[in-house]
Design an enzyme around this catalytic site. Structure first.
Site: not given
Ligand code: FMN
Length: 669
Positions: A25, A58, A100, A166, A175, A252, A254, A337, A339, A653
Site C-alpha cells: 500500500m 510501490g 515493492q 503497470y 492490448r 486499473h 478495468a 470502503c 474512503q 453524512l
C-alpha cells in the site's frame, strides 16, 4: 485456532512465521517530509501485531517510472539511509519486509512516461513514448539496482509489481504491446521483459533474498492474457528463481470492481487456486480477505499458500495477534470502503482508515492514559460517539454513553441494510465488543434531557446527537407518497414499484440501490456472473458478457445540480455505484427543478421541458441538518460541551470525519 493461517512457511533460506502477507500500500508518507520516520512506526506496529511479511508501497526504479512527478524512487546509495529506518523498526519487532518496485509505464501521471508502445491509457491524460531497446535494457538494470539497494537497506526481499496494468503488465499483453522486435509479438517475446527483470535481480542479489512477483492472473480488460499465458509466465519466473508469486486482479482501467465493499469476500481466490495446479513456488492470494475465518478457509482448502491482506491491516494492526489469541471478535474489520485509504492516495493525500483513524498517524494520534480522569457523558452512539467513548474510556476517563435508540450504531444501522454494504455489521460488532472491554457504561433506549444530563454530575458533555433529514420546500411535500430515507431504511415503510429519489448524494445512491436490488443472499458465483467475469478461463482477460439482472423497481434518481449524477461520490467507488444503477435501468437526471408532488406523481422540469414522473413514492434524500437541541441549555448552565460528528457538520453524512473527530477529541480531553 487457525492452524493453516498460523503455520510458518519455509522458504528454504528463510522462514516466515505465518501465512499472512501485508499487501503493498502506497500511503503518501513515502513522499512526505520526515515521512520515513512515520512509515517506520506504521510498519513496526503491523510487525508487532504478528504479520509475517510486509510489502511496502510501490517505489519506482527510475525517474520515468514514477507514478507522479514527485513520486518515491530508490536508485541511489544516498537514498538507502531512510529506508534503513523502516527495515530496522520492522526487524526489531520480529517481522520481515520487502520493497515493492513499481514502474508505472503508461499509467504515469507526467509527460515523460514510457511504455512498450505509444498507446495512451484510458485513465491517463498523457500519451507514453515507446521504449527503445536501450531503454528496455536500462530499465531491467534499474530494477536490479533498486533490488541491490533494497538489500543494502536491510529489506528481506523485493516484490516486482507485474500486475494491475503497470509497465510490466503492459509488456505482457497484446492490448498494450504492439512491438515487432524481440520484446513483442509472440508470447515468448512478450514475457521476455518480466522474466529478464527477475533474472537480473536474482543475479544481482544472490540466492538468499526474497523475490516476489505480483502477477496479473486475471486482467479483466479486453486483449488481456489467456490462462495458458499466465501459466507460461509463472513457469518462466520459476526458472529464473522467483521465491513467491503474488496475485494481481484487474488492471486499473478495468471496469469491474475488484476491491470495493460490494465485492464478496475472497471473490477471486479461485484464480490463484487454478494457478496452483500448474506452479511449484508458493502462491499468495489476495483481495477482500478480511477475517481470519475467510483466510483460514482459503488456506485450508489449498487455494493458496499465503494470503495477502492490505486494507485489513490498516484497519487493525493486531489482526494476526488477535486471531492467534482467540480474540478474533476484537478485530476491527476492514469494510473495504476505500474512503480514507485509496480515495486519499488518488487525491495525493496521506492514506488512513475510516475505521482506524490512527492508521498512518501512529506518531501523531496517540491515546496515553490521562493523568486527570473525568466523568464524561456522550449523547449519541453513532460513529462519532462510539469512537469518542471507546478512546476516552481507554485513556482512563469514566464514560457514560447514551442513545435513545435501542441499539448502538446510529446511521450505520441504515447503511448496513444497503445491498453490498453488509460489512458495516462488522464495525458494529467491533464497537459493541470494545465498549464492553473498555468499561463504557451504556444506556440505550432512553432520551436524555438537559436536566437529566446536568443532574448526572458529569464534568463535560459530548454531543454526538447526529442529524435530522432536511425537507425541501416543494409544493406537495406533505403528500402521503413522500417518504424520508429514514422512513424507508429505519421504519421499513412499504415502497411502491415506481419511485423517484430526490437528491443524488451518497444517501440517494444508497437508497436507489436498496430499491432496485433484491435483498436475499447473493452468492459469489452470482456476483461474478453479474459483472461478466469468466470463471472457466475460456476468454481473454477473464471477460464475458455480464448477466443482466431485472431491477426490483423502476427508479428515477434526481438532483438539482447540473453536474453529472454521482460526481461527488468517492473517487475509486463512484463509478461502481453509477454502473450498478445503470445496469438496473435507473434513470439518473441532473439539473432537475421540482415543481410539485400530487396524486399523479412528481412534476419536474429538466432543461426547460416539463414532465410528470408517474411514481408511487417520492423518497427525499436532500441533505440533513445537525441535531443539537441540548446545546443551549447545557451551555447556559455553564457545562463544558463538545459537539462532534453529524451534530457538528451535517452536510454529507461522513463516518470518516465523524470517527476521526471523535478520536481526536478523545486524545486531548
Ligand atoms: N498495490 C500495489 O501493488 N502497489 C501499491 O503501491 C498499492 N498501493 C495501494 C494503496 C492503497 C491505499 C490501497 C488501499 C491499495 C493499494 N494497492 C497497491 C493494492 C493492494 O495491494 C491490494 O491489492 C488491494 O488493496 C486489495 O487487497 P485488500 O482487500 O486486502 O485491501
Amino acid at each position: 485456532r487457525y492452524p493453516a493461517l498460523l503455520t510458518p512457511l519455509d522458504l528454504g533460506f528463510t522462514q516466515l512465521r505465518n501465512r499472512v502477507l501485508m499487501g503493498s500500500m502506497h500511503t503518501g508518507l513515502e513522499e512526505e517530509k520526515g515521512g520515513f520516520d512515520k512509515l517506520a512506526a506504521f510498519y513496526a506496529e503491523r510487525a508487532r501485531g504478528g504479520v509475517a511479511l510486509i510489502v511496502t508501497g510501490g517505489i519506482a526504479p527510475n525517474l520515468r517510472g514514477r507514478l507522479v512527478p514527485h513520486g518515491s524512487q530508490l536508485s541511489f546509495p544516498w537514498q538507502v539511509a531512510k529506508h534503513r529506518k523502516v527495515t530496522e523498526a520492522v526487524h526489531a519487532e520480529g517481522g520481515k519486509i520487502a520493497l515493492q518496485i513499481l514502474h508505472a509505464g503508461r499509467y504515469a501521471y507526467h509527460p515523460f512516461s514510457l511504455a512498450p508502445s505509444a498507446i495512451k491509457a484510458p485513465i491517463s491524460p498523457f500519451k507514453p513514448r515507446a521504449m527503445s531497446e536501450r531503454q528496455i535494457l536500462a530499465t531491467i538494470r534499474d530494477f536490479a539496482r533498486t533490488s541491490e539497494l533494497a538489500r543494502r537497506a536491510g529489506y528481506d526481499g523485493v516484490e516486482v509489481m507485474g500486475s494491475e496494468g503497470y509497465l510490466i503488465n503492459q509488456f505482457i499483453c497484446e492490448r498494450t504491446n504492439h512491438r515487432t522486435d524481440r520484446w513483442g509479438g509472440s508470447l515468448e517475446n512478450r514475457l521476455r521483459f518480466p522474466v529478464e527483470i527477475v533474472r537480473a535481480i536474482r543475479e544481482r542479489v544472490g540466492k538468499d533474498f526474497i523475490i516476489i512477483f505480483r502477477l496479473s492472473m486475471l486482467d479483466l480488460v479486453e486483449q488481456g492474457s489467456f490462462l495458458e499465458e499466465v501459466i507460461a509466465l509463472g513457469k518462466g519466473l520459476e526458472e529464473v528463481g522467483v521465491t513467491l508469486i503474488n496475485t494481481g486482479i484487474g488492471w486499473h482501467e478495468a471496469r469491474i470492481p475488484t476491491i470495493a465493499t460490494s465485492v464478496p469476500r475472497g471473490a477471486f481466490t479461485w484464480v490463484t487456486a487454478e494457478l496452483k495446479k500448474h506452479l511449484k513456488v508458493p502462491l499468495i492470494t489476495t483481495n477482500r480477505i478480511n477475517t481470519p475465518e475467510v483466510a483460514e478457509q482459503i488456506l485450508a482448502a489449498g487455494e493458496a499458500d499465503m494470503v495477502s491482506m492490505a486494507r485489513p491491516l490498516l484497519a487493525d494492526p493486531e489482526f494476526v495477534l488477535k486471531a492467534s489469541e482467540a480474540r478474533g471478535d476484537e478485530i476491527n474489520t476492514c469494510i473495504a470502503c476505500n474512503q480514507a485509504c485509496l480515495d486519499h492516495v488518488f487525491k495525493q493525500k496521506r492514506a488512513s482508515c475510516l475505521v482506524n483513524p490512527r492508521a498512518c498517524f501512529e506518531t501523531e494520534l496517540n491515546f496515553g492514559r490521562t493523568p486527570q480522569p473525568k466523568k464524561l457523558a456522550v449523547v449519541g452512539a453513532g460513529p462519532a460517539g462510539l469512537a469518542f467513548a471507546c478512546y476516552a474510556a481507554e485513556r482512563g476517563h469514566r464514560v457514560s454513553l447514551f442513545d435513545q435508540a435501542g441499539e448502538i450504531g446510529g446511521q450505520f444501522n441504515f447503511a448496513k441494510q444497503i445491498p453490498g454494504k453488509e460489512e458495516f455489521h462488522e464495525t458494529l460488532r467491533y464497537f459493541a465488543k470494545r465498549l464492553e472491554r473498555c468499561g463504557v457504561e451504556l444506556y440505550l433506549g432512553q432520551r436524555q434531557s438537559a436536566e437529566s444530563l446536568l443532574g448526572g454530575g458529569f464534568d463535560e458533555i459530548i454531543l454526538a446527537t447526529g442529524i435530522r433529514p432536511r425537507t425541501p420546500a416543494i409544493p406537495g411535500i406533505e403528500h402521503p407518497k413522500v417518504l424520508s430515507y429514514l422512513e424507508v431504511l429505519r421504519d421499513h415503510k412499504p415502497v411502491g414499484q415506481k419511485v423517484a429519489v430526490i437528491g443524488a448524494g451518497g444517501i440517494g445512491f444508497d437508497v436507489a440501490e436498496y430499491l432496485v436490488e433484491s435483498h436475499g443472499e447473493r452468492s459469489k458465483a452470482q456476483w461474478l456472473k453479474e459483472w461478466g467475469i469468466d470463471t472457466r478461463f475460456e476468454q481473454r482477460g477473464g471477460l464475458m458478457q455480464p448477466v443482466v439482472v431485472a431491477p426490483e423497481r423502476q427508479v428515477w434518481l434526481l438532483q438539482r445540480k447540473e453536474s453529472k449524477v454521482g460526481d461527488g461520490l468517492g473517487k475509486t467507488t463512484g463509478w461502481i455505484h453509477r454502473a450498478v444503477l445503470k445496469s438496473r435501468r435507473v434513470e439518473m437526471l441532473s439539473g432537475v427543478q421540482y415543481r410539485r408532488i400530487d396524486d399523479e406523481g412528481l412534476h419536474i422540469e429538466v432543461g426547460g421541458v416539463a414532465q410528470c414522473l408517474p411514481v408511487d413514492h417520492v423518497i427525499v434524500c436532500a441533505g440533513q441538518e445537525p441535531l443539537r437541541e441540548l446545546e443551549a441549555d447545557l451551555r447556559a448552565a455553564g457545562k463544558p460541551v463538545h459537539i462532534i460528528g453529524g451534530a457538528d457538520v451535517a452536510a454529507e453524512l461522513d463516518a470518516k470525519r465523524a470517527i476521526r473527530q471523535g478520536a481526536e477529541l478523545a486524545a486531548i480531553i
